[in-house]
Design a protein around this motif. Structure first.
Motif, mmCIF file in Angstrom:
data_model
loop_
_atom_site.group_PDB
_atom_site.id
_atom_site.type_symbol
_atom_site.label_atom_id
_atom_site.label_comp_id
_atom_site.label_asym_id
_atom_site.label_seq_id
_atom_site.Cartn_x
_atom_site.Cartn_y
_atom_site.Cartn_z
ATOM 1 N N GLU A 31 0.825 -1.204 0.000
ATOM 2 C CA GLU A 31 0.000 0.000 0.000
ATOM 3 C C GLU A 31 0.867 1.266 0.000
ATOM 4 O OE1 GLU A 31 -3.518 1.684 2.944
ATOM 5 O OE2 GLU A 31 -2.468 -0.161 3.436
ATOM 6 N N ASP A 32 1.964 1.234 0.773
ATOM 7 C CA ASP A 32 2.879 2.379 0.816
ATOM 8 C C ASP A 32 3.552 2.584 -0.538
ATOM 9 O OD1 ASP A 32 2.919 3.102 3.827
ATOM 10 O OD2 ASP A 32 3.225 0.934 3.791
ATOM 11 N N GLY A 33 3.953 1.484 -1.162
ATOM 12 C CA GLY A 33 4.574 1.572 -2.483
ATOM 13 C C GLY A 33 3.634 2.148 -3.524
ATOM 14 N N LEU A 34 2.373 1.714 -3.496
ATOM 15 C CA LEU A 34 1.385 2.241 -4.434
ATOM 16 C C LEU A 34 1.129 3.723 -4.175
ATOM 17 C CD1 LEU A 34 -1.123 -0.758 -4.510
ATOM 18 C CD2 LEU A 34 0.505 -0.078 -6.304
ATOM 19 N N GLY A 35 1.122 4.116 -2.909
ATOM 20 C CA GLY A 35 0.960 5.527 -2.568
ATOM 21 C C GLY A 35 2.101 6.363 -3.102
ATOM 22 N N LEU A 40 4.332 10.203 -7.107
ATOM 23 C CA LEU A 40 5.386 10.566 -8.050
ATOM 24 C C LEU A 40 4.932 10.598 -9.506
ATOM 25 C CD1 LEU A 40 8.290 8.512 -6.452
ATOM 26 C CD2 LEU A 40 7.879 10.974 -6.268
ATOM 27 N N ALA A 41 3.755 10.073 -9.805
ATOM 28 C CA ALA A 41 3.299 9.967 -11.198
ATOM 29 C C ALA A 41 3.333 11.294 -11.965
ATOM 30 C CB ALA A 41 1.913 9.342 -11.246
ATOM 31 N N PRO A 42 2.890 12.423 -11.392
ATOM 32 C CA PRO A 42 2.893 13.673 -12.170
ATOM 33 C C PRO A 42 4.239 14.393 -12.208
ATOM 34 C CG PRO A 42 1.813 14.033 -10.065
ATOM 35 C CD PRO A 42 2.170 12.576 -10.127
ATOM 36 N N VAL A 43 5.263 13.830 -11.582
ATOM 37 C CA VAL A 43 6.566 14.501 -11.462
ATOM 38 C C VAL A 43 7.380 14.347 -12.743
ATOM 39 C CG1 VAL A 43 8.776 14.457 -10.218
ATOM 40 C CG2 VAL A 43 6.617 14.281 -8.949
ATOM 41 N N THR A 44 7.958 15.461 -13.199
ATOM 42 C CA THR A 44 8.823 15.445 -14.382
ATOM 43 C C THR A 44 10.257 15.883 -14.071
ATOM 44 O OG1 THR A 44 8.132 17.683 -14.949
ATOM 45 C CG2 THR A 44 6.918 15.867 -15.987
ATOM 46 N N ASP A 45 10.462 16.479 -12.886
ATOM 47 C CA ASP A 45 11.788 16.957 -12.486
ATOM 48 C C ASP A 45 11.992 16.646 -11.001
ATOM 49 O OD1 ASP A 45 12.973 19.027 -14.688
ATOM 50 O OD2 ASP A 45 10.781 19.056 -14.686
ATOM 51 N N VAL A 46 13.236 16.321 -10.654
ATOM 52 C CA VAL A 46 13.596 16.041 -9.264
ATOM 53 C C VAL A 46 14.726 16.972 -8.852
ATOM 54 C CG1 VAL A 46 14.568 14.325 -7.686
ATOM 55 C CG2 VAL A 46 12.907 13.622 -9.396
ATOM 56 N N VAL A 47 14.550 17.632 -7.717
ATOM 57 C CA VAL A 47 15.615 18.419 -7.092
ATOM 58 C C VAL A 47 16.191 17.540 -6.000
ATOM 59 C CG1 VAL A 47 16.148 20.476 -5.745
ATOM 60 C CG2 VAL A 47 14.477 20.599 -7.613
ATOM 61 N N ILE A 48 17.512 17.419 -5.982
ATOM 62 C CA ILE A 48 18.147 16.464 -5.080
ATOM 63 C C ILE A 48 19.496 17.010 -4.616
ATOM 64 C CG2 ILE A 48 19.137 15.205 -7.043
ATOM 65 C CD1 ILE A 48 18.675 12.606 -5.466
#
Length: 184
Positions: A31-35, A40-48
């Motif tokens: 359930e946590d993984g699906l959440g 993250l589905a709508p994400v196109t960029d990651v700041v890290i």
């Protein structure tokens, strides 16, 4: 309208966010993984931050391409905050030098899709308190860790938040999403 920026951290009951892989053990379920996938589905960029980028850039490219997180993280655009890494970075990554808040403010005004702030702890704290993270999700695991870095330590002044969403998972985690509360 600026793009939405988000962050999602795993959190112990006593506030530790550092090294969750050492303490979340049996409380992270399907359930946590699906959440996380939905988050993250709508994400196109990651700041890290540089430390997390180094760890992930050594680990994730070598993982099974069928792994859902590997499918997401490997091709996505990464914006790496660092003053020590070389200018040319592999793994679809761009070096961010200078003021990270100014960079993220500008990034929010360009492109499409959400922006995820993946870490590190200082990066998430700084950008959230600067009003550059719209939704901060903390998955609080039913564990007391003891030692470890916290997202909000004694350096953070009293800051009012608004609860935007909440859920309880079948493994006993509380998934709480916050935003900064507007001044009264």
């Amino acid at each position: 309208m600026p793009r939405t920026s988000i962050a999602h951290l795993f959190h112990s009951l006593n506030g530790v966010v550092e090294d969750p892989h050492l303490w979340q053990f049996d409380s992270f379920g399907e359930e946590d993984g699906l959440g996380m996938e939905a988050h993250l589905a709508p994400v196109t960029d990651v700041v890290i931050g540089a430390t997390l980028w180094k760890e992930w850039s050594e680990y994730w490219p070598a993982q099974d391409p069928a792994d859902p997180f590997a499918q997401w993280i490997n091709p996505i655009r990464k914006h790496v905050i660092s003053s020590t890494l070389p200018d040319e970075l592999p793994w679809n990554s761009t070096l961010v030098t200078g003021d990270p808040t100014a960079y993220v403010r500008e990034l929010r005004e360009t492109g499409e899709g959400d922006i995820a702030v993946a870490g590190g702890i200082t990066t998430v704290r700084t950008l959230f308190l600067a009003g550059l993270i719209d939704r901060l999700t903390l998955t609080t695991h039913p564990v007391i860790v003891g030692e470890g870095r916290r997202l909000f330590d004694e350096s953070v002044p009293t800051t009012r938040l608004t609860l935007l969403d909440s859920a309880r998972t079948s493994t006993g985690n509380m998934v709480l999403t916050y935003g900064l509360r507007e001044a009264d």
